[in-house]
Design a protein around this motif. Structure first.
Motif, mmCIF file in Angstrom:
data_model
loop_
_atom_site.group_PDB
_atom_site.id
_atom_site.type_symbol
_atom_site.label_atom_id
_atom_site.label_comp_id
_atom_site.label_asym_id
_atom_site.label_seq_id
_atom_site.Cartn_x
_atom_site.Cartn_y
_atom_site.Cartn_z
ATOM 1 N N LEU A 168 8.154 -0.442 -12.454
ATOM 2 C CA LEU A 168 9.143 0.617 -12.584
ATOM 3 C C LEU A 168 9.507 0.836 -14.056
ATOM 4 C CD1 LEU A 168 11.537 -0.246 -9.624
ATOM 5 C CD2 LEU A 168 9.879 1.626 -9.743
ATOM 6 N N PRO A 169 9.826 2.073 -14.426
ATOM 7 C CA PRO A 169 10.230 2.329 -15.816
ATOM 8 C C PRO A 169 11.606 1.756 -16.104
ATOM 9 C CG PRO A 169 10.464 4.306 -14.478
ATOM 10 C CD PRO A 169 9.803 3.281 -13.609
ATOM 11 N N GLU A 170 12.057 1.976 -17.324
ATOM 12 C CA GLU A 170 13.381 1.498 -17.705
ATOM 13 C C GLU A 170 14.461 2.224 -16.900
ATOM 14 O OE1 GLU A 170 13.816 1.958 -21.856
ATOM 15 O OE2 GLU A 170 12.271 0.479 -22.373
ATOM 16 N N ILE A 171 15.642 1.632 -16.899
ATOM 17 C CA ILE A 171 16.719 2.180 -16.077
ATOM 18 C C ILE A 171 17.075 3.597 -16.508
ATOM 19 C CG2 ILE A 171 19.146 1.898 -15.443
ATOM 20 C CD1 ILE A 171 18.778 -1.090 -15.627
ATOM 21 N N LYS A 172 17.139 3.847 -17.807
ATOM 22 C CA LYS A 172 17.496 5.180 -18.278
ATOM 23 C C LYS A 172 16.454 6.212 -17.860
ATOM 24 C CE LYS A 172 20.228 3.679 -22.254
ATOM 25 N NZ LYS A 172 20.388 3.743 -23.728
ATOM 26 N N GLN A 173 15.175 5.829 -17.951
ATOM 27 C CA GLN A 173 14.128 6.753 -17.560
ATOM 28 C C GLN A 173 14.158 7.006 -16.049
ATOM 29 O OE1 GLN A 173 10.254 5.560 -18.858
ATOM 30 N NE2 GLN A 173 9.227 7.370 -18.047
ATOM 31 N N THR A 174 14.433 5.939 -15.277
ATOM 32 C CA THR A 174 14.542 6.102 -13.825
ATOM 33 C C THR A 174 15.691 7.033 -13.476
ATOM 34 O OG1 THR A 174 13.667 3.857 -13.515
ATOM 35 C CG2 THR A 174 14.797 4.857 -11.652
ATOM 36 N N GLN A 175 16.823 6.895 -14.152
ATOM 37 C CA GLN A 175 17.956 7.784 -13.926
ATOM 38 C C GLN A 175 17.604 9.227 -14.273
ATOM 39 O OE1 GLN A 175 21.019 5.988 -16.291
ATOM 40 N NE2 GLN A 175 21.629 4.537 -14.678
ATOM 41 N N ARG A 176 16.846 9.422 -15.360
ATOM 42 C CA ARG A 176 16.466 10.775 -15.757
ATOM 43 C C ARG A 176 15.551 11.414 -14.711
ATOM 44 N NH1 ARG A 176 12.357 13.165 -18.460
ATOM 45 N NH2 ARG A 176 11.273 11.170 -18.698
ATOM 46 N N VAL A 177 14.586 10.634 -14.209
ATOM 47 C CA VAL A 177 13.683 11.141 -13.175
ATOM 48 C C VAL A 177 14.457 11.461 -11.896
ATOM 49 C CG1 VAL A 177 11.734 10.540 -11.698
ATOM 50 C CG2 VAL A 177 11.678 9.956 -14.121
ATOM 51 N N ALA A 178 15.418 10.596 -11.552
ATOM 52 C CA ALA A 178 16.220 10.838 -10.355
ATOM 53 C C ALA A 178 17.055 12.112 -10.499
ATOM 54 C CB ALA A 178 17.120 9.637 -10.085
ATOM 55 N N ASN A 179 17.598 12.356 -11.695
ATOM 56 C CA ASN A 179 18.377 13.573 -11.918
ATOM 57 C C ASN A 179 17.505 14.814 -11.801
ATOM 58 O OD1 ASN A 179 20.736 12.114 -12.369
ATOM 59 N ND2 ASN A 179 20.360 11.930 -14.571
ATOM 60 N N ILE A 180 16.293 14.736 -12.330
ATOM 61 C CA ILE A 180 15.379 15.875 -12.223
ATOM 62 C C ILE A 180 15.017 16.132 -10.768
ATOM 63 C CG2 ILE A 180 13.061 16.689 -12.808
ATOM 64 C CD1 ILE A 180 13.316 15.155 -15.450
ATOM 65 N N ALA A 181 14.751 15.051 -10.035
ATOM 66 C CA ALA A 181 14.430 15.218 -8.615
ATOM 67 C C ALA A 181 15.598 15.816 -7.846
ATOM 68 C CB ALA A 181 14.030 13.864 -8.021
ATOM 69 N N ALA A 182 16.821 15.405 -8.191
ATOM 70 C CA ALA A 182 17.997 15.954 -7.513
ATOM 71 C C ALA A 182 18.140 17.449 -7.789
ATOM 72 C CB ALA A 182 19.246 15.206 -7.969
#
Length: 231
Positions: A168-182
């Motif tokens: 899994l990527p870093e937490i910040k990158q995961t949060q960014r991907v999750a925001n884009i998906a949302a």
């Protein structure tokens, strides 16, 4: 000197009295009631188990997860154990099954009854040996637990978790991907009308093609393809 002898004599007498007192008492584990008792005041139910391990008198009896009584008596028969329970005024259906369970590995055992509650009631007031499940020996449970710990299963789980964390990527990158998906999902939710229109169009196309499948298959069979090549 005389007082010392008298003291030793009294000590021997007290010890002998304690030995005689304890020797005259027999300890029955089944009479050691559970610390939490749920007494029943209604009917009596008989249950037959292959073994009950260390289940004491007074152990709770539950019906579909609810306490409805307690164990009144545990008697060893030839080939099975006869458990007598006193229950509240509850209805038990004929498909009832019983098992001895523990909330934790070293917790107090209790009788768990499962029944659908539909159909005829239990006749005879007895759940036979064929309808009960005896608990595994505590030693077997500890052996399984020891194998789980010592055979490397925990280490394997830890290694899997490490691999997942590394993939899994870093937490910040995961949060960014999750925001884009949302954001994408919200945008897609707003355009459901277009999706419905597309699905309706595909449905109409399918309804138009299905009745003409024989002609379409004839057009695309080898003879039909030869015709198209010639033209």
């Amino acid at each position: 000197m005389r007082q010392g002898r008298i003291g030793r004599i009294w000590g021997v007498l007290v010890a002998a009295a304690m030995v005689v007192g304890f020797g005259g008492c027999s300890l029955n584990p089944s009479e050691m009631a559970s610390s939490v008792r749920s007494s029943g005041s209604g009917k009596t139910l008989k249950l037959q188990f292959a073994n009950t391990l260390n289940m004491p008198e007074g152990a709770d009896v539950t019906l579909n997860g609810l306490r409805v009584g307690s164990v009144k008596d545990v008697v060893l028969r030839r080939g099975y154990v006869d458990v007598t329970a006193t229950l509240d005024d509850v209805r038990i259906s004929a498909d009832a099954t019983a098992s001895i369970r523990q909330s934790t590995v070293l917790g107090d055992p209790y009788v768990s009854i499962r029944a659908s509650g539909t159909g005829p009631s239990l006749t005879g007031g007895t759940i036979p040996l064929s309808g009960t499940i005896s608990p595994p020996a505590l030693e077997d449970t500890l052996v399984v637990l020891a194998n789980f710990v010592n055979a490397g299963s925990i280490q394997d789980m830890q290694e899997v978790i490490r691999s997942v964390n590394a993939a899994l990527p870093e937490i910040k990158q995961t949060q960014r991907v999750a925001n884009i998906a949302a954001v994408d999902l919200k945008s897609l939710a707003k355009d459901t009308t277009r999706i419905d229109t597309m699905i309706e169009g595909l449905d109409k196309t399918s309804r138009t093609i299905i009745p003409r499948l024989p002609k379409i298959e004839k057009m695309f069979n080898p003879d039909g393809m030869h015709y198209w090549d010639q033209t």
